[in-house]
Design an enzyme around this catalytic site. Structure first.
Site, PDB file in Angstrom:
ATOM      1  N   HIS A  84     -33.439  32.358 -69.359  1.00 26.11           N
ATOM      2  CA  HIS A  84     -31.988  32.519 -69.518  1.00 26.11           C
ATOM      3  C   HIS A  84     -31.614  32.296 -70.974  1.00 26.11           C
ATOM      4  CE1 HIS A  84     -27.725  32.236 -69.061  1.00 26.11           C
ATOM      5  NE2 HIS A  84     -27.678  30.928 -69.259  1.00 26.11           N
ATOM      6  N   HIS A  86     -28.965  31.131 -72.969  1.00 28.11           N
ATOM      7  CA  HIS A  86     -27.803  30.309 -72.666  1.00 28.11           C
ATOM      8  C   HIS A  86     -26.695  30.508 -73.702  1.00 28.11           C
ATOM      9  CE1 HIS A  86     -26.118  26.347 -71.048  1.00 28.11           C
ATOM     10  NE2 HIS A  86     -25.296  26.726 -72.016  1.00 28.11           N
ATOM     11  N   HIS A 129     -33.937  28.911 -72.137  1.00 25.99           N
ATOM     12  CA  HIS A 129     -34.736  28.014 -71.310  1.00 25.99           C
ATOM     13  C   HIS A 129     -35.126  28.730 -70.029  1.00 25.99           C
ATOM     14  CE1 HIS A 129     -31.297  27.197 -68.572  1.00 25.99           C
ATOM     15  NE2 HIS A 129     -30.552  27.169 -69.670  1.00 25.99           N
ATOM     16  N   HIS A 131     -35.186  29.548 -66.224  1.00 27.24           N
ATOM     17  CA  HIS A 131     -34.201  29.402 -65.142  1.00 27.24           C
ATOM     18  C   HIS A 131     -34.897  29.645 -63.807  1.00 27.24           C
ATOM     19  CE1 HIS A 131     -30.174  28.688 -63.840  1.00 27.24           C
ATOM     20  NE2 HIS A 131     -29.647  28.912 -65.023  1.00 27.24           N
ATOM     21  N   HIS A 418     -20.904  15.250 -64.547  1.00 26.75           N
ATOM     22  CA  HIS A 418     -21.696  16.465 -64.410  1.00 26.75           C
ATOM     23  C   HIS A 418     -21.269  17.516 -65.436  1.00 26.75           C
ATOM     24  CE1 HIS A 418     -23.410  15.095 -60.588  1.00 26.75           C
ATOM     25  NE2 HIS A 418     -22.205  14.676 -60.272  1.00 26.75           N
ATOM     26  N   HIS A 421     -21.878  24.667 -66.285  1.00 23.88           N
ATOM     27  CA  HIS A 421     -22.110  25.837 -67.138  1.00 23.88           C
ATOM     28  C   HIS A 421     -21.774  27.113 -66.386  1.00 23.88           C
ATOM     29  CE1 HIS A 421     -23.846  28.753 -69.796  1.00 23.88           C
ATOM     30  NE2 HIS A 421     -24.913  28.970 -69.066  1.00 23.88           N
ATOM     31  N   HIS A 423     -22.299  31.218 -66.567  1.00 26.63           N
ATOM     32  CA  HIS A 423     -22.971  32.353 -67.180  1.00 26.63           C
ATOM     33  C   HIS A 423     -21.971  33.499 -67.343  1.00 26.63           C
ATOM     34  CE1 HIS A 423     -27.354  31.199 -65.955  1.00 26.63           C
ATOM     35  NE2 HIS A 423     -26.585  30.125 -65.894  1.00 26.63           N
ATOM     36  N   HIS A 473     -22.931  26.406 -62.410  1.00 26.12           N
ATOM     37  CA  HIS A 473     -23.749  25.318 -61.871  1.00 26.12           C
ATOM     38  C   HIS A 473     -23.753  24.095 -62.761  1.00 26.12           C
ATOM     39  CE1 HIS A 473     -27.054  26.017 -64.797  1.00 26.12           C
ATOM     40  NE2 HIS A 473     -26.748  27.288 -64.669  1.00 26.12           N
ATOM     41  N   CYS A 474     -24.153  22.979 -62.168  1.00 25.81           N
ATOM     42  CA  CYS A 474     -24.411  21.767 -62.929  1.00 25.81           C
ATOM     43  C   CYS A 474     -25.637  21.998 -63.794  1.00 25.81           C
ATOM     44  CB  CYS A 474     -24.635  20.585 -61.993  1.00 25.81           C
ATOM     45  SG  CYS A 474     -24.946  19.020 -62.858  1.00 25.81           S
ATOM     46  N   HIS A 475     -25.544  21.582 -65.072  1.00 25.26           N
ATOM     47  CA  HIS A 475     -26.695  21.787 -65.955  1.00 25.26           C
ATOM     48  C   HIS A 475     -27.650  20.601 -65.968  1.00 25.26           C
ATOM     49  CE1 HIS A 475     -29.002  24.039 -68.832  1.00 25.26           C
ATOM     50  NE2 HIS A 475     -28.088  25.002 -68.813  1.00 25.26           N
ATOM     51  N   ILE A 476     -27.421  19.626 -65.109  1.00 28.64           N
ATOM     52  CA  ILE A 476     -28.479  18.651 -64.832  1.00 28.64           C
ATOM     53  C   ILE A 476     -29.426  19.361 -63.873  1.00 28.64           C
ATOM     54  CG2 ILE A 476     -29.019  16.425 -63.775  1.00 28.64           C
ATOM     55  CD1 ILE A 476     -26.260  15.452 -64.713  1.00 28.64           C
ATOM     56  N   HIS A 479     -29.989  18.461 -60.304  1.00 28.80           N
ATOM     57  CA  HIS A 479     -28.843  18.671 -59.419  1.00 28.80           C
ATOM     58  C   HIS A 479     -28.744  20.135 -59.003  1.00 28.80           C
ATOM     59  CE1 HIS A 479     -26.725  14.856 -61.238  1.00 28.80           C
ATOM     60  NE2 HIS A 479     -27.905  14.603 -60.709  1.00 28.80           N
ATOM     61  N   PHE A 484     -26.351  22.200 -56.375  1.00 28.60           N
ATOM     62  CA  PHE A 484     -25.104  22.105 -57.135  1.00 28.60           C
ATOM     63  C   PHE A 484     -24.851  23.413 -57.886  1.00 28.60           C
ATOM     64  CE2 PHE A 484     -22.496  18.624 -59.477  1.00 28.60           C
ATOM     65  CZ  PHE A 484     -21.420  19.482 -59.618  1.00 28.60           C
TER      66      PHE A 484
END
Length: 521
Positions: A84, A86, A129, A131, A418, A421, A423, A473-476, A479, A484
């Site tokens: 991805h 980002h 990164h 995905h 949290h 992000h 896209h 989505h949560c970028h942790i 999660h 998430f």
């Protein structure tokens, strides 16, 4: 296959002559490799064999052609991959976004796939990164810089190059494929180097070399899988000039909390000798054993770690960055009416958390995200006419074309704050965490925002002018892997005619499905 062999041969020649950034055309080799960036050796998944991966560079409006080659072999880790880009909006190229299960099937070992997209009207600090699964926590992450030859803030700095890119990442001594029930990182890496508590003290720390009187544009990138980091430089203030591709009115600060996926450009120009760069993670309050630090070394300073114990005279921030103090250099109109709920489409997303015997699960409005077998984009291209026809049920939100959209997300909850992000869009943050007021005049525009703590009601706006399914989505990463996320299916009826997917993209799913069936993956 012959094409793969030719790519590998090309790479072997390239690696002998190129050690700096790559792009806008490049080959990115995804490999397994044992490394010990904090002194603890472990198997990893890397882009280009390094952590972080090679910096990808190009200019505003450039066409990027990144040929990703999957050479993964270690069966204790994920062997498939997707990348991805980002923050790159993929205007009219949703199929190049790289989100496995949403916009593509993963790439499999011994195959390659060329991502081909333009940075249309975009410049700034981005990153790339994996995905797929938890793979970027195993090391597959790197910086992506888009330069603006006509940067309106160019007069504020003298140096902006590969050496002034500063990545912050968490590092794990276990594999993403076998995490504990509650994952916790082992060390902080700054530009891929760091130390862990109780670990060897001879592991080199990252060094950023500078010259007195020169103004440096540091591009800060949180490549974190989990914690936020409070970035500071002992004895220094610095000026924020860019946030995630948005030029901002210069803002003087002395610390910045970066949540996972967030980026800032800051100008540093003061003169000291050899002092510490600090990246204090969310769960820590100390710098024991020289952890969570790097070195800013001015020319002429001794080549040695700063002698003072890093826990002595820990600086107190007097000018921390506050998100509501960020304003675009040139403000653009916020979509919709200037009042809460004043968009064409208004959606509230409540985040739920459920403890499980061997872990946990998140849900949004009662539905945990379960990756569909058929990517959402392929479902649309195969004939789905409306969002309710798409899987996973409950996690797809249909958005009509050319509409203003308001998303509200109450804060708090386990494992927060949290960072969320989106896209395919940058969004206007009309209400920030820690703040109860709204800004419909000149709020910051970015692509990752913290939803804050209990009592917060972070509110964002965007406009539906980019057809296709976009992950939210949560970028942790732990999660996200546990539910998430949702997908905004934007302009479903017109998506099939908005762009033409390549034959190579069409081949990804048949190839992946055959490989998964043969390997039991």
């Amino acid at each position: 296959m012959s094409r793969l062999r030719s790519l590998v041969c090309f790479l072997s020649i390239l690696s002998a002559s190129v050690s700096a950034s790559i792009g806008p055309g490049a080959v990115l080799q995804i490999v397994n490799k044992f490394i010990a960036p904090d002194g603890f050796s472990r198997q990893t998944t890397l882009a280009g064999g390094t952590h972080p991966g090679p910096i990808i560079r190009g200019q505003k409006n450039a066409e990027f052609t990144i040929d990703v080659v999957d050479l993964l072999t270690d069966q204790t880790l994920d062997l498939a991959t997707s990348i991805h880009w980002h923050g790159l909006l993929q205007k009219d190229s949703n199929y190049e976004d790289g989100a496995a299960s949403v916009t593509q099937c993963p790439l499999v070992p011994n195959e390659s796939f060329t991502y081909d997209f333009k940075a249309l009207n975009q410049a700034g600090t981005f990153w790339y990164h994996s995905h797929f699964g938890g793979q970027y926590c195993d090391g597959l992450r790197g910086a992506f810089i888009v330069e603006d030859p006509d940067d309106p803030q160019k007069s504020l700095y003298d140096v902006d190059n590969d050496d002034t890119v500063i990545s912050l990442s968490d590092w794990y001594h276990y594999l993403s494929t076998s995490p504990p029930a509650i994952p916790a990182f082992n060390s902080t890496l700054i530009n891929g180097q760091g130390r862990y508590v109780g670990g060897p003290q001879d592991v080199p720390l990252a060094v950023v070399s500078v010259t007195q009187g020169t103004r440096y544009r540091f591009r800060l990138i949180s490549m974190s899988c989990d914690p936020s980091f409070v970035f500071s430089i002992d004895g220094h203030q610095f000026t924020v000039i860019e946030v995630e591709g948005t030029n901002v009115q210069p803002l003087l600060v002395d610390s910045i909390e970066l949540f996972a996926g967030q980026r800032y450009s800051v100008v540093v120009s003061q003169s000291y000798l050899s002092i510490r760069i600090r990246a204090l993670p969310q769960v820590s309050t100390r710098f024991s054993d020289h952890t969570n630090v790097a070195i800013l070394r001015y020319s002429g300073a001794p080549v040695a770690d700063p002698s003072v114990d890093p826990n002595v005279n820990v600086p107190v921030s007097h000018l921390p960055l506050v998100e509501t103090n960020l304003h675009p250099l040139v403000a653009t109109p916020v979509p919709g009416l200037p009042q809460p709920g004043g968009a064409d489409i208004n959606i509230n997303l409540d985040v739920g958390f459920t403890p499980l015997p061997n872990g946990f699960r998140f849900d949004i409005n009662g539905f945990p995200f379960e990756p569909p077998i058929v990517p959402v984009l392929l479902q649309i291209l195969s004939g789905a006419k409306k969002a309710s026809d798409l899987l996973p049920a409950g996690s797809i939100y249909g958005l009509d074309a050319n509409k203003s959209v308001e998303i509200t997300i109450p804060g708090g909850g386990t494992g927060g704050p949290h960072p969320i992000h989106l896209h395919g869009h940058a969004f206007w943050v009309v209400r920030s965490a820690g703040n109860s007021s709204y800004n419909f005049v000149d709020p910051i525009v970015r692509d990752v925002v913290s939803i804050g703590n209990t009592g917060d009601n972070v509110t964002i706006r965007f406009f539906t002018d980019n057809p296709g399914p976009w992950f939210f989505h949560c970028h942790i990463d732990w999660h996200l892997a546990n539910g998430f996320a949702v997908v905004f299916a934007e302009d479903v009826p017109d998506t099939p005619s908005a762009y033409t997917v390549t034959d190579a993209w069409k081949n990804l799913c048949p190839t992946y499905n055959a490989w998964a069936n043969n390997t039991g993956s």
